[in-house]
Write a protein that holds these residues in place. Structure first.
Motif, PDB file in Angstrom:
ATOM      1  N   ARG A 220      -6.460  -1.617  -3.033  1.00 53.98           N
ATOM      2  CA  ARG A 220      -7.426  -2.554  -3.586  1.00 53.98           C
ATOM      3  C   ARG A 220      -8.769  -2.460  -2.879  1.00 53.98           C
ATOM      4  O   ARG A 220      -8.888  -1.896  -1.799  1.00 53.98           O
ATOM      5  CB  ARG A 220      -6.909  -3.976  -3.454  1.00 53.98           C
TER       6      ARG A 220
ATOM      7  N   THR B  57      -5.342   6.120   0.177  1.00 58.98           N
ATOM      8  CA  THR B  57      -3.942   5.744   0.386  1.00 58.98           C
ATOM      9  C   THR B  57      -3.030   6.342  -0.675  1.00 58.98           C
ATOM     10  O   THR B  57      -1.863   5.977  -0.769  1.00 58.98           O
ATOM     11  CB  THR B  57      -3.789   4.206   0.364  1.00 58.98           C
TER      12      THR B  57
ATOM     13  N   VAL C 265       0.843  -1.201   0.000  1.00 56.21           N
ATOM     14  CA  VAL C 265       0.000   0.000   0.000  1.00 56.21           C
ATOM     15  C   VAL C 265       0.874   1.245   0.000  1.00 56.21           C
ATOM     16  O   VAL C 265       0.639   2.198  -0.749  1.00 56.21           O
ATOM     17  CB  VAL C 265      -0.934   0.003   1.229  1.00 56.21           C
TER      18      VAL C 265
ATOM     19  N   ARG D 141     -11.998   4.599   0.233  1.00 56.45           N
ATOM     20  CA  ARG D 141     -11.007   4.210   1.227  1.00 56.45           C
ATOM     21  C   ARG D 141      -9.702   3.809   0.554  1.00 56.45           C
ATOM     22  O   ARG D 141      -8.610   4.156   1.014  1.00 56.45           O
ATOM     23  CB  ARG D 141     -11.551   3.044   2.055  1.00 56.45           C
ATOM     24  N   ALA D 142      -9.813   3.099  -0.580  1.00 54.78           N
ATOM     25  CA  ALA D 142      -8.608   2.706  -1.304  1.00 54.78           C
ATOM     26  C   ALA D 142      -7.912   3.941  -1.864  1.00 54.78           C
ATOM     27  O   ALA D 142      -6.679   4.049  -1.810  1.00 54.78           O
ATOM     28  CB  ALA D 142      -8.974   1.742  -2.429  1.00 54.78           C
TER      29      ALA D 142
END
Lengths: 588, 277
Positions: free
Chosen positions: B98, B184, B92, B180-181
């Motif tokens: 993902r 990052t 990440v 949310r992915a």
């Protein structure tokens, strides 16, 4: 429907209350049956209250040894005054239907409140009378006078009135705000009331009267909770968090002043505080990060042993005598180090393994302390004898062992430690809340929710688990160093598995991840056995029963984190709406 | 094919840009079962790549190899010029995010908090800073919140930040997972069946969202069963069958390839080995 109305109201209602309420809820408000039904409930409730008041002025028993003498007519004893208070509360809930009180009524759940109160009052009478009979040696079972039966009947009638009233929703209107000064006043008054109740309750010597007082408080709390008062209160408190915090600490600081130099209650209060401080530390591990730690008491023990070994005690095994502040730091760091050692190999695996390892660790710690007596290794702990005669703390000439005068009020030895522990617990709460509302806390909760997803989102799962584990151990170690001085001696048997189980029970009972809940849980689990010595033999049985009941009826704990509450009652639509509304309100 | 032309950027344009993710000979065995066998894949910056295949073809296993959840038995994966680090968390940080086939949100956190968790690896406040609450902590917390809110708006959940994730409708949960992915700051986003269970309108919105993500400079890899969706969306499509790369090419080529048609429709021999890992 008309046929059922012609039935005698109360009997019909007791047999099939749900159909009544459903029919009432289904019918339009102006249907001719509804007001008649309301009036009937109202009258039944009034009769119930009247019976309760009458019961308070009647004799309950002709044995003057029971319940602090309630043998007289027209002269209510203490337990009867409790009954009067509860009756007045029921009357209030009945009367908010009309007139000047109706504005308040919209905010309260009258139906559920009355039901809880009615059932509670009945139970109160049974428990109070039962406890007094069970706890008095020369009690005669037949010693009851009609007052008791009149009271029980009154309680049942109030409950029946609650059953008959239609349910009504007050969700939207609960968010109506009162003037700020009024809300602050309510918060402050409640805290003051809690302080007064605590001082009063601790002052009760007769165990039966204490049980009655507990039942009284529980009934009032249940009535308020089911009446929607606490929902309103939680919103008010949400607006005035600082006020509540300050008021609570002020009250906690004022508590020793109410004791008039008596040490009996203060010694209980200090042990409650140590227990609560440790439970708060465990709350980080269990409540936030979701790690099940069954050997947490060992960290408290590690701190206590470090505190003892480095103290000025003649039995201390290490010659270095640093000042207490250094000792406290070393104790906390040593506990954290133990946490690291236990945690680093086990935190990589999930859930159950950790519980087993920590369980074993707790026992290993105790047995190690038991055996480091010079026969089986270095003499560090004097084995089962422990390290006694640990001297009092002394901060810059302030001797914790002496009684000091504070504005003419004597502050005793235990009160001194009480103040210190209060500061400590304040520190732990600060650490807890600040970590909870930060990146770290979000990471912990994410791990608790879904460890794999958290890892896949870039959360340092292992690091955060270690942090929770070692951080929790640090706080427990800190509390342990104080405990060593307050207890005067440190022995291995203070740190057995049972204590870990009680700490965990306090966290679960109070409400995982909350501050107020865990404090309440700790107070209940520590205070009750101290105050109710007579049930010491049945303590485990009763707590086991209590936990089973809690898991069945309120798995989220006494003081629920609203979100956790949803976790367990996710089919409750009304609750979901409420949580949603509160959340939205907080943001805007 | 007519459906393929709706993609706004021609496939050729993206393939000229530099490579961001490449898998070389990735093989994953579970005991005697070879779930993924010598699969090569190259993803260029700003490209949308589709991954299709019948059930049990090894698509999700391949995804797990790409994100560090599994360590490939053989082969290597390179992301932005460096070999993929071994742990999911480091993957990440390296720039790959993902979503999951079966939604894995933090159910009892609010939508906003879910996205804020995604910011974890891009922020650095430690425990001491969090307890002391210095100016740095406040700044970072504020920035995290603002960025999370921005991403919620980006995926169309701007007004739902305070809803618990579990209370969101299904389609919103999928979008929240994407937000949310994205939190990052990934270079490549891997979406595992993003439209599963969605109605046609939501699917259409999801397609627009993926285009929007691509337009923000990220590469996207999508696993999907919805053929129409994938051929409309992707610049390039890979078809996996029984763990092996069957066909690779632009949507038109793959769609008309007889082997693909056979794998999906005529592949009756596949029915008895439908174990998905």
């Amino acid at each position: 429907m008309s046929s059922s109305v012609s039935n005698p109201g109360s009997h019909r209602a007791e047999r099939d209350p749900r159909s009544w309420r459903d029919r009432l809820a289904a019918g339009s408000p102006d249907s001719p049956d509804a007001p008649a039904q309301l009036n009937r409930a109202f009258v039944i409730g009034l009769v119930g209250v009247a019976l309760l008041v009458a019961s308070a002025f009647m004799s309950w028993t002709y044995n003057p040894a029971l319940l602090g003498n309630v043998t007289l007519y027209g002269n209510p004893g203490t337990v009867q005054i409790y009954l009067l208070v509860m009756a007045l509360m029921a009357l209030f809930l009945l009367l908010i239907r009309k007139g000047p009180l109706s504005r308040l009524g919209r905010h309260l759940g009258r139906q559920t409140g009355l039901r809880a109160l009615g059932i509670g009052i009945t139970l109160y009478l049974v428990i109070a009378v039962g406890a007094s009979i069970a706890l008095t040696d020369d009690a005669m079972l037949g010693a009851l006078d009609p007052g008791v039966y009149v009271g029980i009947l009154g309680g049942l009638l109030v409950a029946a009135a609650g059953h008959l009233l239609p349910t009504h929703k007050a969700v939207g209107e609960r968010h109506q705000r009162f003037p700020a000064w009024l809300e602050i006043l309510v918060v402050v008054l409640l805290v003051a009331l809690a302080l007064a109740a605590a001082a009063y309750g601790l002052g009760i010597g007769d165990p039966a009267l204490f049980v009655a007082f507990l039942a009284f408080v529980a009934v009032i709390a249940a009535g308020l909770a089911r009446g929607g008062f606490f929902d309103w209160l939680s919103i008010v408190v949400g607006h005035h968090r600082t006020v509540l915090l300050l008021a609570t600490f002020a009250a906690a600081f004022a508590f020793p002043l109410t004791q008039n130099g008596s040490d009996a209650n203060m010694s209980i209060a200090t042990s409650v505080l140590i227990f609560a401080a440790t439970a708060m530390g465990l709350n980080i591990v269990v409540g936030l990060a979701g790690l099940l730690d069954l050997g947490y008491i060992a960290f408290l023990g590690a701190g206590a042993y470090v505190g003892a070994m480095l103290s000025e005690s003649a039995f201390a095994t290490i010659d270095w005598k640093p000042p207490f502040i250094i000792v406290a730091l070393i104790g906390a760091l040593f506990a954290a180090l133990l946490g690291l050692i236990i945690g680093s190999p086990t935190l990589r695996v999930s859930g159950d393994y950790l519980a087993i390892v920590t369980l074993a660790f707790g026992e290993i710690f105790r047995l190690t302390m038991f055996n480091l007596d010079g026969n089986n290794g270095p003499d560090l702990t004097h084995g089962p004898n422990g390290i006694p005669a640990i001297p009092e703390l002394n901060f810059f000439g302030f001797d914790f062992g002496a009684t000091h005068a504070f504005f003419g009020v004597p502050i005793t030895r235990f009160a001194n430690y009480y103040f210190l522990l209060l500061l400590l617990i304040g520190f732990i709460i600060l650490v807890f809340t600040r970590l909870n509302n930060s990146r770290i806390g979000r990471g912990w909760i994410a791990i608790r929710e879904d460890e794999k997803a958290a890892e896949a989102m870039g959360v340092n799962v292992f690091g955060l688990k270690i942090l929770a584990f070692a951080g929790g151990a640090f706080l427990a170690g800190l509390a342990g160093t104080v405990k060593a001085h307050q207890d005067v001696s440190v022995t291995p048997d203070q740190y057995q598995f049972l204590e870990s189980a009680f700490l965990l029970a306090a966290v679960v009972l109070g409400g995982m991840g909350t501050v107020g809940g865990v404090l309440l849980g700790a107070v209940i689990l520590k205070l009750l056995p101290e105050k109710l010595r007579f049930f010491a033999d049945y303590r485990l049985l009763l707590f086991g029963l209590l936990l089973v009941l809690m898991m069945r009826f309120r798995p989220e704990g006494l003081v629920a984190n609203r979100r956790r509450q949803l976790e367990f009652h996710d089919d409750d639509e009304a609750l979901a709406d409420e949580v949603e509304a509160i959340h939205t309100e907080k943001v805007t | 094919m007519s459906t393929a032309t709706t993609a706004p950027v021609p496939a050729a344009a993206a393939q000229d840009s530099p490579t961001i993710l490449s898998a070389r000979g990735v093989t994953m065995r579970f005991g005697g079962l070879t779930a993924v066998n010598k699969v090569d894949m190259t993803v260029h910056e700003g490209e949308i790549v589709g991954l299709i295949g019948p059930n049990g073809a090894g698509k999700t296993t391949f995804f797990n190899c790409l994100t560090g959840l599994y360590k490939p038995t053989e082969g290597e994966v390179w992301l932005a010029g460096a070999e993929l680090p071994p742990k999911p968390r480091e993957v990440v940080v390296a720039g790959m995010a993902r979503t999951f086939q079966n939604i894995r949100l933090f159910a009892n956190m609010t939508a906003l908090e879910n996205v804020m968790v995604g910011r974890y690896c891009r922020t650095s406040s430690g425990p001491l800073t969090s307890i002391l609450r210095g100016p740095k902590f406040r700044r970072e917390e504020e920035a995290t919140r603002a960025r999370a809110q921005e991403l919620l708006t980006f995926v169309g959940l701007g007004g739902k930040g305070e809803h618990l994730a579990r209370n969101l409708p299904y389609g919103d949960q999928r979008r929240l997972e994407i937000a949310r992915a994205l939190a990052t700051d990934p270079k490549v986003v891997l979406l595992d069946e993003p439209t599963a269970g969605m109605n046609p309108r939501e699917t259409e919105e999801c397609k627009d969202l993926i285009f929007k993500i691509r337009d923000n400079g990220m590469a996207v890899v999508v696993i999907e069963h919805d053929m129409k969706f994938i051929f409309n969306l992707c610049d390039r499509v890979l078809c996996l069958v029984r763990g092996e790369l069957l066909v690779e090419g632009d949507p038109g080529t793959v769609q008309s390839d007889p082997r693909v048609v056979e794998a999906y429709i005529g592949g009756s021999e596949l029915d008895d080995e439908e174990d998905e890992h």
